[in-house]
Scaffold this motif. Sequence first.
Motif, PDB file in Angstrom:
ATOM      1  N   MET A 131       0.820  -1.204   0.000  1.00 16.95           N
ATOM      2  CA  MET A 131       0.000   0.000   0.000  1.00 16.95           C
ATOM      3  C   MET A 131       0.861   1.264   0.000  1.00 16.95           C
ATOM      4  O   MET A 131       0.494   2.281   0.577  1.00 16.95           O
ATOM      5  N   SER A 132       2.014   1.184  -0.646  1.00 16.28           N
ATOM      6  CA  SER A 132       2.904   2.336  -0.777  1.00 16.28           C
ATOM      7  C   SER A 132       3.321   2.476  -2.230  1.00 16.28           C
ATOM      8  O   SER A 132       3.081   1.586  -3.047  1.00 16.28           O
ATOM      9  N   GLY A 133       3.977   3.576  -2.521  1.00 17.75           N
ATOM     10  CA  GLY A 133       4.461   3.790  -3.879  1.00 17.75           C
ATOM     11  C   GLY A 133       5.422   4.956  -3.901  1.00 17.75           C
ATOM     12  O   GLY A 133       6.017   5.306  -2.889  1.00 17.75           O
ATOM     13  N   CYS A 134       5.552   5.576  -5.071  1.00 17.66           N
ATOM     14  CA  CYS A 134       6.509   6.666  -5.250  1.00 17.66           C
ATOM     15  C   CYS A 134       5.838   7.819  -5.985  1.00 17.66           C
ATOM     16  O   CYS A 134       4.991   7.608  -6.842  1.00 17.66           O
ATOM     17  N   LEU A 135       6.265   9.035  -5.656  1.00 18.08           N
ATOM     18  CA  LEU A 135       5.758  10.229  -6.325  1.00 18.08           C
ATOM     19  C   LEU A 135       6.675  10.657  -7.471  1.00 18.08           C
ATOM     20  O   LEU A 135       6.516  11.748  -8.003  1.00 18.08           O
ATOM     21  N   SER A 136       7.625   9.820  -7.799  1.00 21.53           N
ATOM     22  CA  SER A 136       8.528  10.085  -8.917  1.00 21.53           C
ATOM     23  C   SER A 136       8.940   8.726  -9.475  1.00 21.53           C
ATOM     24  O   SER A 136       8.406   7.694  -9.068  1.00 21.53           O
ATOM     25  N   LYS A 137       9.869   8.720 -10.385  1.00 28.60           N
ATOM     26  CA  LYS A 137      10.275   7.457 -10.976  1.00 28.60           C
ATOM     27  C   LYS A 137      10.989   6.557  -9.981  1.00 28.60           C
ATOM     28  O   LYS A 137      11.041   5.342 -10.159  1.00 28.60           O
ATOM     29  N   CYS A 144       9.189   1.153  -5.156  1.00 26.22           N
ATOM     30  CA  CYS A 144       8.361   1.641  -6.256  1.00 26.22           C
ATOM     31  C   CYS A 144       7.809   0.443  -7.036  1.00 26.22           C
ATOM     32  O   CYS A 144       8.276  -0.695  -6.865  1.00 26.22           O
ATOM     33  N   PRO A 145       6.829   0.670  -7.901  1.00 21.20           N
ATOM     34  CA  PRO A 145       6.269  -0.458  -8.665  1.00 21.20           C
ATOM     35  C   PRO A 145       7.322  -1.278  -9.396  1.00 21.20           C
ATOM     36  O   PRO A 145       7.230  -2.509  -9.432  1.00 21.20           O
ATOM     37  N   HIS A 146       8.334  -0.618  -9.971  1.00 24.45           N
ATOM     38  CA  HIS A 146       9.335  -1.394 -10.717  1.00 24.45           C
ATOM     39  C   HIS A 146      10.153  -2.281  -9.784  1.00 24.45           C
ATOM     40  O   HIS A 146      10.588  -3.375 -10.185  1.00 24.45           O
ATOM     41  N   ASP A 147      10.382  -1.852  -8.545  1.00 22.12           N
ATOM     42  CA  ASP A 147      11.080  -2.704  -7.575  1.00 22.12           C
ATOM     43  C   ASP A 147      10.262  -3.957  -7.295  1.00 22.12           C
ATOM     44  O   ASP A 147      10.791  -5.083  -7.298  1.00 22.12           O
ATOM     45  N   ARG A 148       8.976  -3.770  -7.024  1.00 21.07           N
ATOM     46  CA  ARG A 148       8.124  -4.894  -6.628  1.00 21.07           C
ATOM     47  C   ARG A 148       7.922  -5.872  -7.777  1.00 21.07           C
ATOM     48  O   ARG A 148       7.881  -7.091  -7.552  1.00 21.07           O
ATOM     49  N   SER A 169       0.443  -0.284  -6.024  1.00 22.37           N
ATOM     50  CA  SER A 169      -0.234   0.859  -5.428  1.00 22.37           C
ATOM     51  C   SER A 169       0.489   2.158  -5.756  1.00 22.37           C
ATOM     52  O   SER A 169       1.688   2.180  -6.020  1.00 22.37           O
ATOM     53  N   SER A 170      -0.258   3.241  -5.678  1.00 15.41           N
ATOM     54  CA  SER A 170       0.342   4.572  -5.695  1.00 15.41           C
ATOM     55  C   SER A 170       0.890   4.901  -4.306  1.00 15.41           C
ATOM     56  O   SER A 170       0.680   4.155  -3.347  1.00 15.41           O
ATOM     57  N   TYR A 171       1.565   6.019  -4.219  1.00 10.31           N
ATOM     58  CA  TYR A 171       1.859   6.598  -2.910  1.00 10.31           C
ATOM     59  C   TYR A 171       0.551   7.136  -2.342  1.00 10.31           C
ATOM     60  O   TYR A 171      -0.436   7.325  -3.064  1.00 10.31           O
ATOM     61  N   GLN A 172       0.503   7.357  -1.040  1.00 11.00           N
ATOM     62  CA  GLN A 172      -0.723   7.853  -0.420  1.00 11.00           C
ATOM     63  C   GLN A 172      -1.126   9.200  -1.035  1.00 11.00           C
ATOM     64  O   GLN A 172      -0.298  10.086  -1.231  1.00 11.00           O
ATOM     65  N   THR A 173      -2.395   9.351  -1.353  1.00 12.71           N
ATOM     66  CA  THR A 173      -2.930  10.582  -1.912  1.00 12.71           C
ATOM     67  C   THR A 173      -3.730  11.263  -0.814  1.00 12.71           C
ATOM     68  O   THR A 173      -4.806  10.786  -0.438  1.00 12.71           O
ATOM     69  N   ASN A 174      -3.205  12.367  -0.277  1.00 15.41           N
ATOM     70  CA  ASN A 174      -3.724  12.909   0.975  1.00 15.41           C
ATOM     71  C   ASN A 174      -4.082  14.390   0.884  1.00 15.41           C
ATOM     72  O   ASN A 174      -4.092  15.093   1.890  1.00 15.41           O
ATOM     73  N   GLY A 175      -4.334  14.863  -0.325  1.00 20.64           N
ATOM     74  CA  GLY A 175      -4.811  16.238  -0.458  1.00 20.64           C
ATOM     75  C   GLY A 175      -3.737  17.272  -0.651  1.00 20.64           C
ATOM     76  O   GLY A 175      -4.036  18.454  -0.778  1.00 20.64           O
TER      77      GLY A 175
END
Length: 522
Positions: A131-137, A144-148, A169-175
């Motif tokens: 349930m985590s991700g990255c806001l850049s490459k 990041c998705p490519h790691d997983r 997953s994306s990184y958390q989207t929190n406004g």
Amino acid sequence: MEFNGITIFLKALGTGLLIGAAALVAALLWPMADPPWLAHSGPVALVDVTIIDVEQGTALAGQTVVLRDGHIERVGPVSNVALPADIRSLNARGKFLIPGLWDMHTHSIKRSPQFHHALYIANGVTSVRDMSGCLSKDDSYWACPHDRRRWTNEAVRGKRVSPRYPLQSSYQTNGGNEVPEGLPVFFRLESLAHAEELAGFYRDQGVDFIKTYTELTPQQFAWIARSAREKGLSIAGHRPVKVSLAAALAMGQRSFEHGRLFLFECFGGAQPFRTAPDPLAAYNATLRMRLLAERDDVACAQHMDNMAEAGAWWVPTLTTLRMAVTATQPAAHKDPRLADVPWLRRKLLWEPDARRAAAEPLASDGRNIHARLFALASRDVRQANAAGVRILAGTDTTDTLVFPGSSLHDELQMLVDAGLTPAQALRPATITAAEFAGARATHGTIAPGNVADLVLLEADPLADIAHTRRIAGVFIAGHHHDAQSLQALRKFAGAQASSVSANLRLLWDMLASPLMRRQLAD
């Protein structure tokens, strides 16, 4: 003489600093070890095993299961399955075979191969939903998705110890408050156009869903729900505090995380709480007592029926809700599993978090408020399951006092303690998880053609869910980790957790990550 003494001291200090700096650089540059690969590959037959049918909740004894090329080739009674000469035979009489376990709420980092993966496999967890991700490459700390995807591919090929990561997953989207300076402005979600750019960014990363978080406004939530749908993505995560469950269901949120979902939704004062200028600031001991005292059971039952009808999923992560209860108990701080957690994480993150939870004032009746909330959330799990809400088993690894792999067994036990049968508790971590991931045709059950992700147990989990801890062997893509391999994985995890070099690398990764610097500042 005094001058010479000072000179000698300064030279010694300088030499010491240089040596220390050199040691730090060496620690940061030295390649980190991967878990030892001691698994047996190649075709194998488990002879005279008892298969646990998680779909029907039954046990079928006297079976032979043949694994070849990462899949289950044959399943049948011992007397009906003739074994080819090229196959390794494993006497499994008296043992029980279940599908590989799934943890449906985890958080992986770049150093998960050192700190998490060995413990997942050693505890029979062969798939995780991160349930985590990255806001850049890329990011120095977060996976990041490519790691997983790489870890998954290498695990299937027998080149790495790792669970599968079937969903991204994306990184958390929190406004917007989660976004460091210098990143694209669309991450701040100030318009529908921003939401469309954000969804496009994640689609191009190969993400499956956008993770929603607590502080999204209703408008931002609507923007991201619409944009995700248009880009072929789903949304999953927290229900934002200002968004009702009904609204989130109407906009297509696919899964809801954590045990407080119905604690808030079934609260008689839910609407005033949602519309307050800053609801999170109002979440104090007084409000927690109101959650208990102002419960609307009739409305709660309707919310659960609506969620079941919508086909949404709930991941209670009772493990995290229990943390505030166990943090007050000395036994929690003597848990032997703490030795498998990096010293840096314990000191920097876990211990302050546990101290805050333990400092919570008691209710007027002398009881721990968190204990009462946990009991109510457990009741919610039982009632939601009875209402047809689809439950998934997740832990929120690596949150405070949540341990990679073994905490999933804690979660299964808590599902049973809440009122599910052992058979009902197994499904959220096997067949139901596979269904959520769109992998029901090949995962989650023991049948010909399915992937060979399996756990061999010493005792019947249908008789006692605690028996899922009694692991004799783990298969992932047919690669067999026997008792020797599992012990080596546990030993590796403990060594990494106590390694000065590994902890220094972890600290460096955290400080170098704009995302983590932002989190730590908050």
